[in-house]
Design an enzyme around this catalytic site. Structure first.
Site, PDB file in Angstrom:
ATOM      1  CG  HIS A  54      -6.771  11.920   3.862  1.00  0.00           C
ATOM      2  ND1 HIS A  54      -6.322  11.341   2.696  1.00  0.00           N
ATOM      3  CD2 HIS A  54      -5.931  11.504   4.830  1.00  0.00           C
ATOM      4  CE1 HIS A  54      -5.250  10.615   2.957  1.00  0.00           C
ATOM      5  NE2 HIS A  54      -4.991  10.694   4.235  1.00  0.00           N
ATOM      6  CG  HIS A  75      -1.507   1.341   1.528  1.00  0.00           C
ATOM      7  ND1 HIS A  75      -2.495   1.891   0.744  1.00  0.00           N
ATOM      8  CD2 HIS A  75      -1.240   2.247   2.490  1.00  0.00           C
ATOM      9  CE1 HIS A  75      -2.802   3.083   1.227  1.00  0.00           C
ATOM     10  NE2 HIS A  75      -2.049   3.323   2.275  1.00  0.00           N
TER      11      HIS A  75
HETATM   12 ZN    ZN Z   1      -1.938   4.965   3.581  1.00  0.00          ZN
END
Ligand code: ZN
Ligand code: 39S
Length: 760
Positions: free
Chosen positions: A685, A634
């Site tokens: 986010h 990732h």
């Molecule tokens: Zn991340």
């Protein structure tokens, strides 16, 4: 009391010692708490301003007490100093404007109802993140000097003269992005003339205020710059230096050597230049004769005590060639914690080798005193007993079988549907867990009580994922305070701090571990949690590890070994952990490398060599896995474009990347990888919950670049900063979208490239 100087004696002589900047989050993260209370509506603007003012005052008083000569101001920020500079220049995009300036400011930083924030990205090669300003051909600039002026006045009220610190015009524009709708070929630097005009007015205002020195930060000058960019630097500082009424100018450069930008700055009329003599070299410093050189000999980005003999020798060498020399830090101290004296839990032998911000200020002051005594001064040596380095270096991974062979073995074992849905690892970190961890550390609760809480959280997270129908589950990382600190706490060779917080972005901080010795893994770290999670479900649970580059990038690292050798030591430990997870029956293991891009050298000449060993370390960490074990990786916060070939070379079976905010580009780039790919479909986010239709559209778009049998469905990053409520709602929509599209694929209605199954 600090030495100060009068603005009327221009050009004022520079004080004999200084630091380029200072931490601002507060020794006990007072700013974090004040910000979060304000954002959550638990306090008001006045309370936030009071905390901020007290933090600034405490900092100036402390620096003066320590005997520092040149005190910086305007290094405080409510969120980010690049965003502050945009505000100073009036570069607030129309959509964020608001009668309340603080509301507009935080909307740019964090978004608001229906309004996504500005992009956020890494500040050079650090783990600090800045907000990316948007500049277009029509951006109207206007001076708003309130912040630097009021900080100067606040310090004066304490009897202290300060030097306002600002991001310089060239770096500001090079870090900005073109506003949406800008014509092709437009670059923010095209607006340099207009921006310099605002800086001219700013310098005028500061001169009128009686300010003697101003610091303009130009770290962009330590990266490769084109002749046109260097010409822009010369023009900008030629203009600023040519002003009749202005403070003296310090141009601060850091994070590397100035190289070809040094003669350019030398030709400008600025009075002083700061050089990073830790990460960089003095280069043609003789060209700066006639100016003051702020010699950055005290490291601003590590936590080791400065070798006084060496630093003093450097100061003398620079003085011999350039003339007037000031002792300084290599960069702002923003990147180190406040005070090592508070770390009473550290091994005293280690603590004696450490210097945090306060100690570094004392070092700068001491060096300035020794320099003033003249060349014969006898400097005490630093006690630096270093651990014996292991005979280590690169290990060559005898690769795994080709992807097609692995993919077939994995398909056989895992029996996943098309478009498998998974997450990146962490689930929401509840206040209850954080408090329990704090209570455990304080000895208020026992290990057993803590661990039963962790088990309960794993049970909950597994149940949620089963209910929502995810295909590859995670245990949720509830036992981890941080994805790097947690591993450091379980590896030999690392120490961790209690109060050593460093700002990462906004109110978010980390306590970077201190990697001081040889790294070894005394015993398995994550295996029992993975095994427990797997015991709760018949679906595959993905083991979750942090990669060697990221563990090292987000730690303070010993400086007596090449970084590459340290990374390979950590890779050894990760490799053992991968093997142990596999042996415990875990069929999918993710090894995260979100910091792969971060350590990329700023100048091109070191980049290929770095990427080669960084990739080799990752492959060493993961290549012990059997063909039927599926390796995921990732990456996020990466400007993937620069390191695409390297990401491909990691040879992970599945790669998840952040893409919610820059979708088209990422897809076009990574579509050709030829292995599993999960472009994020949920921007974690933001508190916003994406709808199922929206996710379905994103997946359809992804199918144009990635064949259906290689496409994975996942969020952009871990879910630890979100709430359980948001996450469950979002994941329900994600699984629904995947199910719909899967159904359409089976009916042959969607996906143009879904024809090549590797196992057929
Ligand atoms: Zn991340
Ligand atoms: N090291 C690192 N770098 C990274 C990332 C990352 O995850 N880790 N992600 C990217 C973005 N950066 C990030 C940096 C920090 C955080 C973050 O969430 N930090 C937390 C702290 C995490 C932590 O260390 N938590 C500890 C300590 C928590 C705490 O505050 N405890 C209280 C007590 C408990 C309470 O009352 O809540 C205290 O100490 O006072 C724990 O969970 O054990 C925060 O600032 O709030 C997120 C992203 C890039 N860089």
């Amino acid at each position: 009391m600090t030495s100060s100087f009068s603005a009327s004696s221009f050009p004022a002589s520079f004080p004999e010692s200084t630091v380029l900047g200072y931490p601002r989050i507060g020794p006990d993260r007072e700013l974090k708490r004040a910000l979060e209370a304000y954002w959550e509506g638990r306090s008001d603007r006045a309370a936030l301003e009071r905390t901020a003012r007290r933090l600034r005052e405490d900092t100036w008083r402390r620096l003066a007490e320590l005997g520092l000569g040149g005190l910086p101001s305007n290094t405080f920020s409510y969120y980010d100093h690049v965003l502050d500079t945009a505000v100073l220049l009036g570069a607030v995009p129309e959509r964020y404007r608001n009668d309340d300036d603080l509301t507009a400011y935080f909307a740019m930083a964090r978004g608001a109802e229906g309004l996504p924030p500005l992009r956020m990205t890494k500040w050079f090669d650090t783990n600090y993140h800045y907000i990316v300003p948007e500049i277009g051909p029509d951006t109207v600039f206007s001076l708003d000097a309130a912040k630097p002026l009021s900080e100067v006045r606040e310090a004066r009220a304490l009897g202290l003269e300060t030097r306002p610190v600002l991001v310089g015009p060239v770096t500001f524009l090079l870090l900005s992005q073109a506003a949406p709708g800008s014509p092709d070929g437009f670059a923010p630097l095209d607006r340099l003339d207009d921006v310099v005009e605002v800086y001219e007015r700013l310098l005028g205002a500061l001169a009128a205020e009686g300010v003697g020195w101003v610091q303009l930060d130009e770290p962009a000058l330590v990266a490769d710059r084109t002749p046109a960019e260097l010409a822009a630097v010369e023009a900008a500082y030629g203009r600023l230096g040519g002003l009749a009424e202005r403070p003296a100018l310090l141009v601060a450069t850091y994070f590397g050597s100035l190289g070809e930008a040094l003669p350019v700055l030398a030709r400008t009329p600025v009075e002083a230049v700061a050089l990073d003599l830790v990460r960089g070299t003095a280069g043609d410093v003789g060209l700066l004769a006639g100016k003051t050189v702020v010699a950055g000999v005290v490291p601003g980005r590590d936590v080791w005590r400065t070798d006084r003999d060496r630093a003093l020798a450097t100061l003398h060498a620079v003085r011999e060639r350039a003339g007037r020399v000031v002792a300084g830090t290599s960069c702002s101290l923003l990147h180190v914690p406040y005070d090592v004296e508070r770390e009473t839990g550290l091994d005293p032998a280690l603590r004696d080798r450490l210097a945090f911000a306060e100690q570094k200020v004392a070092e700068v002051v001491a060096l300035a005193a020794l320099l003033a005594e003249g060349p014969g001064a006898d400097a005490p040596r630093r006690p630096a007993p270093q651990a014996q380095p292991l005979a280590s270096g690169a290990r060559a991974a005898e690769g795994r079988a080709p992807y097609a062979v692995r993919a077939a073995a994995q398909a056989e074992r895992l029996k996943l549907p098309l478009l498998p849905v998974t997450t990146i690892g962490s689930f929401p970190q509840t206040g209850e867990l954080r408090r329990a961890r704090a209570a455990l550390a304080a000895g208020e609760i026992g290990e057993e009580a803590y661990e039963s809480l962790v088990r309960a959280e794993i049970e909950h997270v597994i149940a949620v994922q089963e209910r929502l129908g995810l295909d590859v589950l995670v245990h949720g990382e509830p036992e981890r305070n941080d994805m790097v600190q947690y591993f450091a706490e379980h590896l030999d060779g690392f120490a961790v701090t209690r109060h050593g917080w460093v700002q990462s972005y906004g109110s978010r901080c980390t306590r970077p571990p201190i990697l001081h010795g040889d790294v070894r893994r005394p015993e398995p770290i994550t295996v029992r949690w993975a095994r427990y999670a797997q015991s709760l479900t018949s679906r595959p649970v993905k083991g979750m590890l942090t990669g060697p580059v990221t563990i090292v990038a987000w730690s303070f690292v010993r400086d007596d070994l090449p970084l590459r050798d340290v990374v390979f030591q950590v890779a050894d430990a990760v490799r053992e952990e991968v093997r142990d997870l596999e042996e415990a029956g875990i069929g999918v293991v993710q090894v995260d490398e979100p910091a792969l891009r971060e350590l990329l050298p700023l100048r091109r000449d070191g980049q290929a060599a770095y990427l080669e060993w960084a990739v080799a370390a990752y492959r060493w960490a993961t290549s012990g896995a059997a063909d039927h074990t599926q390796i995921h990786t990732h990456l996020c916060y990466s400007d993937a474009d620069q390191i695409l070939a390297a990401i491909d070379a990691l040879d992970a079976d599945v790669t998840s990347v952040e893409s919610a905010r820059s979708r088209g580009r990422v897809l076009a780039e990574v579509g050709g990888f030829g292995r599993g790919l999960g472009p994020g479909v949920y921007d974690i986010h933001s508190p916003r919950v994406p709808g199922a239709d929206e996710v379905e559209r994103l997946l359809e778009e992804a199918l144009r670049a990635v064949p259906a049998d290689r496409l994975w469905v996942n969020p952009d990053c871990g879910l630890k900063t979100r709430s359980h409520e948001q996450v469950e709602a979002a994941l329900a929509n994600v699984t629904e979208a995947a199910a719909r599209l899967r159904e359409r694929l089976h009916r042959g209605e969607a996906g143009r490239r879904g024809e090549t199954r590797p196992d057929s």
